[in-house]
Design a protein around this motif. Sequence first.
Motif, PDB file in Angstrom:
ATOM      1  N   ALA A 145       0.685  -1.275   0.038  1.00  0.00           N
ATOM      2  CA  ALA A 145      -0.004   0.202   0.067  1.00  0.00           C
ATOM      3  C   ALA A 145       0.697   1.368   0.102  1.00  0.00           C
ATOM      4  CB  ALA A 145      -1.078   0.059   1.376  1.00  0.00           C
ATOM      5  N   ARG A 146       1.817   1.343   0.851  1.00  0.00           N
ATOM      6  CA  ARG A 146       2.711   2.475   0.850  1.00  0.00           C
ATOM      7  C   ARG A 146       3.524   2.708  -0.208  1.00  0.00           C
ATOM      8  NH1 ARG A 146       4.868   0.876   5.161  1.00  0.00           N
ATOM      9  NH2 ARG A 146       6.900   0.161   4.480  1.00  0.00           N
ATOM     10  N   ARG A 147       4.029   1.683  -0.761  1.00  0.00           N
ATOM     11  CA  ARG A 147       4.923   1.667  -1.941  1.00  0.00           C
ATOM     12  C   ARG A 147       4.112   2.164  -3.191  1.00  0.00           C
ATOM     13  NH1 ARG A 147       9.685  -1.866  -1.077  1.00  0.00           N
ATOM     14  NH2 ARG A 147      10.558  -0.951   0.682  1.00  0.00           N
ATOM     15  N   LEU A 148       2.908   1.601  -3.201  1.00  0.00           N
ATOM     16  CA  LEU A 148       1.989   1.965  -4.429  1.00  0.00           C
ATOM     17  C   LEU A 148       1.728   3.641  -4.526  1.00  0.00           C
ATOM     18  CD1 LEU A 148       0.343   1.275  -7.033  1.00  0.00           C
ATOM     19  CD2 LEU A 148      -1.756   0.555  -5.303  1.00  0.00           C
ATOM     20  N   LYS A 149       1.269   3.983  -3.345  1.00  0.00           N
ATOM     21  CA  LYS A 149       0.930   5.233  -3.046  1.00  0.00           C
ATOM     22  C   LYS A 149       2.110   6.109  -3.394  1.00  0.00           C
ATOM     23  CE  LYS A 149      -1.069   8.617  -0.163  1.00  0.00           C
ATOM     24  NZ  LYS A 149      -1.927   8.834   1.177  1.00  0.00           N
ATOM     25  N   GLU A 150       3.276   6.014  -2.775  1.00  0.00           N
ATOM     26  CA  GLU A 150       4.742   6.603  -3.097  1.00  0.00           C
ATOM     27  C   GLU A 150       4.768   6.736  -4.967  1.00  0.00           C
ATOM     28  OE1 GLU A 150       7.373   4.786  -0.959  1.00  0.00           O
ATOM     29  OE2 GLU A 150       6.907   5.655   0.935  1.00  0.00           O
ATOM     30  N   ALA A 151       4.601   5.583  -5.109  1.00  0.00           N
ATOM     31  CA  ALA A 151       4.896   5.317  -6.817  1.00  0.00           C
ATOM     32  C   ALA A 151       4.044   6.118  -7.743  1.00  0.00           C
ATOM     33  CB  ALA A 151       4.902   3.775  -7.179  1.00  0.00           C
ATOM     34  N   ARG A 152       2.618   6.112  -7.238  1.00  0.00           N
ATOM     35  CA  ARG A 152       1.699   6.949  -7.729  1.00  0.00           C
ATOM     36  C   ARG A 152       2.106   8.457  -7.856  1.00  0.00           C
ATOM     37  NH1 ARG A 152      -2.474   9.543  -6.200  1.00  0.00           N
ATOM     38  NH2 ARG A 152      -2.553   8.518  -4.030  1.00  0.00           N
TER      39      ARG A 152
END
Length: 70
Positions: free
Chosen positions: A10-17
Amino acid sequence: MTEEGKSLFARRLKEARQAKSLTQAELSKATGIAQPDISLIERGQANITLDTMERLASAVGVPLHRLLTP
């Protein structure tokens, strides 16, 4: 997937987005995943399939393993 694994994804996806300057709505259009579902995923509150993870990773231009590896 463990709670820790969901939280990391979740955290990494949000950061990448956000690094791609994409809104959740834009990510929704790119993946066909509803925006409210993307919100749940980014908060670590959704159980998602490997296929869904791959679609999201591809849309933000990050290899899936980078979103899952601590």
